[in-house]
Design a protein around this motif. Structure first.
Motif, PDB file in Angstrom:
ATOM      1  N   GLY A  41       0.811  -1.214   0.000  1.00  0.00           N
ATOM      2  CA  GLY A  41       0.000   0.000   0.000  1.00  0.00           C
ATOM      3  C   GLY A  41       0.841   1.259   0.000  1.00  0.00           C
ATOM      4  N   ASP A  42       2.123   1.120   0.360  1.00  0.00           N
ATOM      5  CA  ASP A  42       3.050   2.256   0.343  1.00  0.00           C
ATOM      6  C   ASP A  42       3.869   2.289  -0.951  1.00  0.00           C
ATOM      7  N   ASP A  43       3.473   1.489  -1.930  1.00  0.00           N
ATOM      8  CA  ASP A  43       4.110   1.410  -3.252  1.00  0.00           C
ATOM      9  C   ASP A  43       5.522   0.830  -3.231  1.00  0.00           C
ATOM     10  N   SER A  44       5.859   0.101  -2.192  1.00  0.00           N
ATOM     11  CA  SER A  44       7.147  -0.596  -2.168  1.00  0.00           C
ATOM     12  C   SER A  44       6.902  -2.089  -2.345  1.00  0.00           C
ATOM     13  N   GLY A  45       7.981  -2.823  -2.595  1.00  0.00           N
ATOM     14  CA  GLY A  45       7.881  -4.262  -2.796  1.00  0.00           C
ATOM     15  C   GLY A  45       7.806  -5.008  -1.477  1.00  0.00           C
ATOM     16  N   LYS A  46       6.856  -5.893  -1.370  1.00  0.00           N
ATOM     17  CA  LYS A  46       6.711  -6.774  -0.208  1.00  0.00           C
ATOM     18  C   LYS A  46       6.934  -8.207  -0.691  1.00  0.00           C
ATOM     19  N   CYS A  47       7.137  -9.119   0.251  1.00  0.00           N
ATOM     20  CA  CYS A  47       7.421 -10.506  -0.100  1.00  0.00           C
ATOM     21  C   CYS A  47       6.182 -11.233  -0.625  1.00  0.00           C
ATOM     22  N   ASP A  48       6.468 -12.170  -1.502  1.00  0.00           N
ATOM     23  CA  ASP A  48       5.468 -13.063  -2.057  1.00  0.00           C
ATOM     24  C   ASP A  48       6.163 -14.396  -2.323  1.00  0.00           C
ATOM     25  N   ILE A  49       5.382 -15.452  -2.433  1.00  0.00           N
ATOM     26  CA  ILE A  49       5.924 -16.749  -2.826  1.00  0.00           C
ATOM     27  C   ILE A  49       5.347 -17.112  -4.184  1.00  0.00           C
ATOM     28  N   VAL A  50       6.226 -17.637  -5.042  1.00  0.00           N
ATOM     29  CA  VAL A  50       5.871 -17.916  -6.424  1.00  0.00           C
ATOM     30  C   VAL A  50       6.225 -19.363  -6.739  1.00  0.00           C
ATOM     31  N   PRO A  51       5.293 -20.136  -7.311  1.00  0.00           N
ATOM     32  CA  PRO A  51       5.648 -21.496  -7.698  1.00  0.00           C
ATOM     33  C   PRO A  51       6.837 -21.495  -8.656  1.00  0.00           C
ATOM     34  N   ALA A  52       7.722 -22.449  -8.474  1.00  0.00           N
ATOM     35  CA  ALA A  52       8.914 -22.557  -9.305  1.00  0.00           C
ATOM     36  C   ALA A  52       9.093 -24.018  -9.702  1.00  0.00           C
ATOM     37  N   SER A  53       9.535 -24.248 -10.911  1.00  0.00           N
ATOM     38  CA  SER A  53       9.678 -25.623 -11.390  1.00  0.00           C
ATOM     39  C   SER A  53      11.064 -26.194 -11.124  1.00  0.00           C
TER      40      SER A  53
END
Length: 171
Positions: A41-53
């Motif tokens: 919400g502050d326009d910065s990057g926050k962590c996320d998890i992404v599937p990876a092969s």
């Protein structure tokens, strides 16, 4: 309820400032990678998890959270707006088996997002506090961060770790 924290909520101080929770163990989520591309919400990057092969994995912390406190955490995380709630299977790093856990998965992602230095500090503090692998911590350390244009917010966030905000403005 068991919650898997892989970002700033790995830090005991960060999470305790939001809700009470009980540490359960550290864990590994295979076939995923960590990304700082969730738009906060502050326009910065926050962590996320992404599937990876590939052989990627995300390390994190399992917290036990009471259902009435989980509702508060959902509000902090922007459940159904910024993040969805997924159920995943993680493996305990202590060799005690597998756990079914809730995790927040980003909905508003964007290429090129960078975390603020204070947010990256929360993530690193939690990773170090819970003894995540050194190579994983080094990978997080290499993430490029930006200075928060709001110095008051930066100071508020850094005080959670007993840090003088001036020492880590450029971290």
């Amino acid at each position: 309820m068991l919650c898997f924290a892989y970002g700033s909520n790995m830090s005991t101080q960060r999470l305790a400032a939001r809700i009470p929770a009980r540490f359960v163990t550290t864990a590994l989520l295979p076939a995923y990678r960590l990304a700082f591309h969730q738009q906060g919400g502050d326009d910065s990057g926050k962590c996320d998890i992404v599937p990876a092969s590939d052989q990627s994995a995300v390390y994190g912390v399992i917290w036990e959270v009471a259902s009435h406190h989980k509702l508060t955490l959902d509000r902090y995380e922007g459940l159904d707006v910024a993040y969805d709630e997924n159920w995943l299977t993680v493996t305990d790093l202590a060799g005690e088996g597998q756990f079914e856990v809730q995790a927040y998965v980003g909905k508003i992602t964007s290429i090129g997002m960078r975390p603020y230095t204070w947010y990256k500090h929360h993530v690193l503090a939690g990773a170090r506090e819970h003894g995540l692998p050194a190579a994983y911590i080094r990978a997080i350390e290499r993430i490029e961060a930006q200075i928060d244009p709001d110095p008051e917010r930066h100071a508020r966030e850094m005080v959670l770790h007993g840090q003088d905000e001036s020492l880590v403005r450029g971290a």
